[in-house]
Design a protein around this motif. Structure first.
Motif, short mmCIF file in Angstrom:
data_model
loop_
_atom_site.label_atom_id
_atom_site.label_comp_id
_atom_site.label_asym_id
_atom_site.label_seq_id
_atom_site.Cartn_x
_atom_site.Cartn_y
_atom_site.Cartn_z
N SER A 63 0.84 -1.19 0.00
CA SER A 63 0.00 0.00 0.00
C SER A 63 0.88 1.25 0.00
CB SER A 63 -0.92 0.01 1.22
OG SER A 63 -0.16 -0.05 2.42
N HIS A 227 -6.01 -17.34 4.78
CA HIS A 227 -6.15 -16.23 3.82
C HIS A 227 -5.95 -16.75 2.40
CE1 HIS A 227 -5.28 -12.04 2.31
NE2 HIS A 227 -4.54 -12.71 1.46
N ARG A 292 4.84 -7.95 4.27
CA ARG A 292 3.53 -7.32 4.36
C ARG A 292 3.08 -7.19 5.81
NH1 ARG A 292 0.33 -10.03 -0.74
NH2 ARG A 292 1.25 -11.91 0.11
N GLY A 296 2.37 -3.64 8.04
CA GLY A 296 1.07 -3.40 8.66
C GLY A 296 -0.12 -3.74 7.80
N GLU A 297 0.10 -4.54 6.75
CA GLU A 297 -1.01 -4.94 5.89
C GLU A 297 -1.98 -5.82 6.69
OE1 GLU A 297 -1.51 -4.23 2.59
OE2 GLU A 297 0.33 -3.07 2.30
N ALA A 298 -3.26 -5.49 6.62
CA ALA A 298 -4.27 -6.24 7.36
C ALA A 298 -4.35 -7.68 6.90
CB ALA A 298 -5.63 -5.56 7.21
N GLY A 299 -4.48 -8.59 7.86
CA GLY A 299 -4.68 -10.00 7.53
C GLY A 299 -3.43 -10.82 7.38
N TYR A 300 -2.24 -10.20 7.53
CA TYR A 300 -1.00 -10.95 7.32
C TYR A 300 -0.29 -11.32 8.62
CZ TYR A 300 -1.60 -10.34 2.39
OH TYR A 300 -2.11 -10.41 1.11
N SER A 301 -1.02 -11.23 9.71
CA SER A 301 -0.54 -11.71 11.00
C SER A 301 -1.76 -11.86 11.91
CB SER A 301 0.48 -10.74 11.61
OG SER A 301 -0.12 -9.49 11.88
N GLU A 305 -9.61 -14.32 10.45
CA GLU A 305 -10.97 -13.83 10.66
C GLU A 305 -11.94 -14.60 9.76
OE1 GLU A 305 -14.11 -12.73 11.73
OE2 GLU A 305 -12.60 -11.47 12.76
N THR A 308 -13.86 -13.43 6.46
CA THR A 308 -13.22 -13.30 5.16
C THR A 308 -13.53 -14.48 4.24
OG1 THR A 308 -11.16 -14.29 5.97
CG2 THR A 308 -11.35 -11.90 6.12
#
Length: 342
Positions: A63, A227, A292, A296-301, A305, A308
């Motif tokens: 991003s 993911h 990533r 701080g990319e969402a969903g990579y640690s 959830e 999704t």
């Protein structure tokens, strides 16, 4: 390519509902009851020009990358044109058909496929737009646009034929699932039997190399992330929906005791239902996953959830209605499924 003049063929009179499309399994009359929220979302965009680009690139970018951000802005056109086509099909009025044609025309005129399936996976909405409009388009325009998608789909088939001589993971993991999706959708949308035969072969090959008999997909062992399980299953489910429009069942086992999309969806279900949990990317073999996470990319640690997986189970519910209750718990139905079924 398709001109705005050709939109006159889309409806017999202003505001008239179009003839039923073979692509959509939801009747236009049933879709009409659901179209008002779609019209509200589209209202502010109807006079906005398309943002078609010759190339888009988001794969392996973070991003803030200027090229990524420009591509994301342009790609917003794709679901927008599909929504407009769906609104037109549901009888919302010719203005939506004109909008959909204008955007589709811009993209098929400007865009030059680069055969990166991660960059191009969102073009499924472009294919869906054409599939909805195609039966009402003028014959010469149909030939042109069909030819565009036929060449694109065949280019993917040829690239797979060349690439499969290598032993790279992208020819067996989610990348290949996205290639198969695009080929299958293009073939079904333009009713090309030869290209569809290639899609069928590629789908079967992908099941053999990507899905274990247990239902676990190769992306889980490589990425240690649900993911990427959902990112692998969504395109395969869309390919199977395209096949169903041609009367074929790709969801259930294609041969006795063989791997199946049904088994893969069943493997994920305990996680999606909250019966199991998973910490994402802990043992991933791909360095970019860690980058990533650090970015701080969402969903990579952290913990996966389940919501999704909503789209996976809405797609799966088209083959097995028993999944609908889980899909409802995870999130609302995607617009294109509710109004079209594809």
């Amino acid at each position: 390519m398709m001109t705005l003049i050709a939109v006159a063929a889309l409806a017999a009179s202003p505001g008239a509902a179009p003839a039923p499309s073979d692509w959509c399994s939801v009747a236009a009359a049933d879709a009409r009851a659901l179209v008002e929220p779609l019209k509200s979302r589209l209202a502010a965009r109807l006079n906005e020009p398309p943002h078609a680009l010759a190339h888009v690139h988001t794969e392996h970018t973070l991003s803030g990358d200027p090229g990524r951000e420009a591509s994301l802005v342009a790609e917003r056109d794709l679901p927008l044109m599909r929504d407009a086509a769906l609104a037109w099909r549901a009888g919302a009025g010719d203005v939506y058909g004109v909008f959909a044609v204008r955007y589709l025309t811009a993209w098929v005129t400007v865009y030059q496929p680069d055969l990166n399936p991660i960059d191009e996976t969102n073009f499924d909405a472009l294919v869906q737009t054409w599939a909805i409009l195609r039966s009402q388009a003028a014959a010469d325009e149909r030939v042109k646009v069909d030819g565009y998608f036929r060449a694109w789909g065949q280019a993917y088939v040829d690239s797979i034929r060349r690439g499969r001589t290598a032993t790279r993971g992208s020819w067996t993991n989610n990348w290949q699932s996205h290639r198969v999706k695009l080929v299958a959708m293009m073939a079904a949308a333009i009713d090309d039997a030869k290209l569809f035969g290639e899609a069928r072969r590629l789908f079967r090959e992908q099941l053999d190399v990507n899905v274990a008999k247990s239902g676990e997909v190769i992306d889980f062992s490589e990425r240690d992330a649900l993911h990427y399980v959902t990112y692998d299953l969504e395109p395969l489910l869309q390919a199977a929906l395209a096949a169903r429009s041609r009367g074929e069942d790709w969801f259930h086992p294609l041969r006795k005791d063989g791997p199946s999309l049904e088994a893969a969806v069943r493997w994920l279900r305990p996680y999606a239902a909250g019966e199991k949990t998973h910490q994402e990317f802990v043992r991933s073999t791909v360095r970019f996953d860690a980058e990533r996470a650090q970015h701080g990319e969402a969903g990579y640690s952290g913990q996966w959830e389940p919501k999704t997986a909503a789209r996976v189970y809405w797609l799966a519910s088209r083959f097995d209605p028993a999944y609908q209750s889980l899909a409802l718990r995870l999130g609302p139905a995607p617009t294109y499924l509710a109004l079209c079924g594809q």
